[in-house]
Design a protein around this motif. Sequence first.
Motif: not given
Length: 354
Positions: A231-234, A240-246, A265-268, A270-274
């Motif tokens: 998982s990554n940082v919201h 939706t897959r990324n984690l909030t600070d809380r 897509c979870f790093l960017r 802009d949410g893009q597959v690139d």
Amino acid sequence: MSDRLPIFDGHNDVLLRLLNKRSPDAAEQFVAGDGEGHIDLPRAIKGGFAGGMFAVYISSKDDIGDVEEMMRGASYDVPLPRLITAPEALPTALAMMAILFRIERASAGRVKVCRTAKEIRDCVARGVLAAVLHIEGAEAIDENLDSLEVFYQAGLRSLGPVWSRPTIFGHGVPFRYPAGPDTGPGLTDAGKALVKACNELGIAIDLSHLNEQGFWDVARLSKAPLIATHSNVHAISQHTRNLTDRQLAAIRESGGMVGLNFATCFLRSDGQVDPATPIDQMLRHIDYLIQHLGIEGVGFGSDFDGAVVPQEIADVAGLDSLRTALRKRGFTDDVLRKLCYENWINVLERSWGG
């Protein structure tokens, strides 16, 4: 200290890739090096890949189509697949587990399915690839949890109650951007019983695909560290897959950890597959995770063979690009050792109870 610190990884989908080859020799091809996808044994050795969680996952592609293709718009909301029942899922799950055990046998000692933290440590020290059996989405587990007992005896040590589709245990987040993870109800009564059973057996509970209500249910119920394997940082990427600070604060309080997902897509932002996504974007997430979790709470969860990753890495053989970028960022050997493998082994030891 060598630049080639071994990397233990929180998540890969190579078993699904091998299953989809529909070859009776898929395990042997992995060991010999089939050169396909992101992981095989020769490339793992070349990249200093020490092992990780090998996922058993039941694909929904036939139900809804190509998820990655649906995620190429400026915004998107991929429909949730239907629930898959245990009788439907069990044969596929068993087939994928069998591939992992055949890899172990065919490897002649170069791959080991690990059931304890000590076994992982021994493998890392000896240069043996340490594979931990993980289930991503508990479709193959019946409501009475009979199969959970059997899977545990077979080696299951990590389990995500859901992928993105619902199960009898709870609800996953859809692939939606931009959006938050609060997308529906939490765990069912069966899901709460599953959490308790995993705690009793010593099976790590993976939060990476759970929606926010399910996350908080696990946080209230579980006695184990909270773990998100990939998982990554919201705050950086509003997926939706990324984690909030809380959520990150709760993981830190529990002594848990997060494995950085390499999926672009979870790093960017802009949410893009690139695949042209630079490694610097990965470092932004790592810096943020360390800030919110502490250095002991961060590792890697590549999603190899399950996602589009930055082309600077390309596959498991390209992990040196990540190590080099981290060293240029100023990470010391002691810090890198924690990020690369020690944090994962320590949190699994705490979760498994020894």
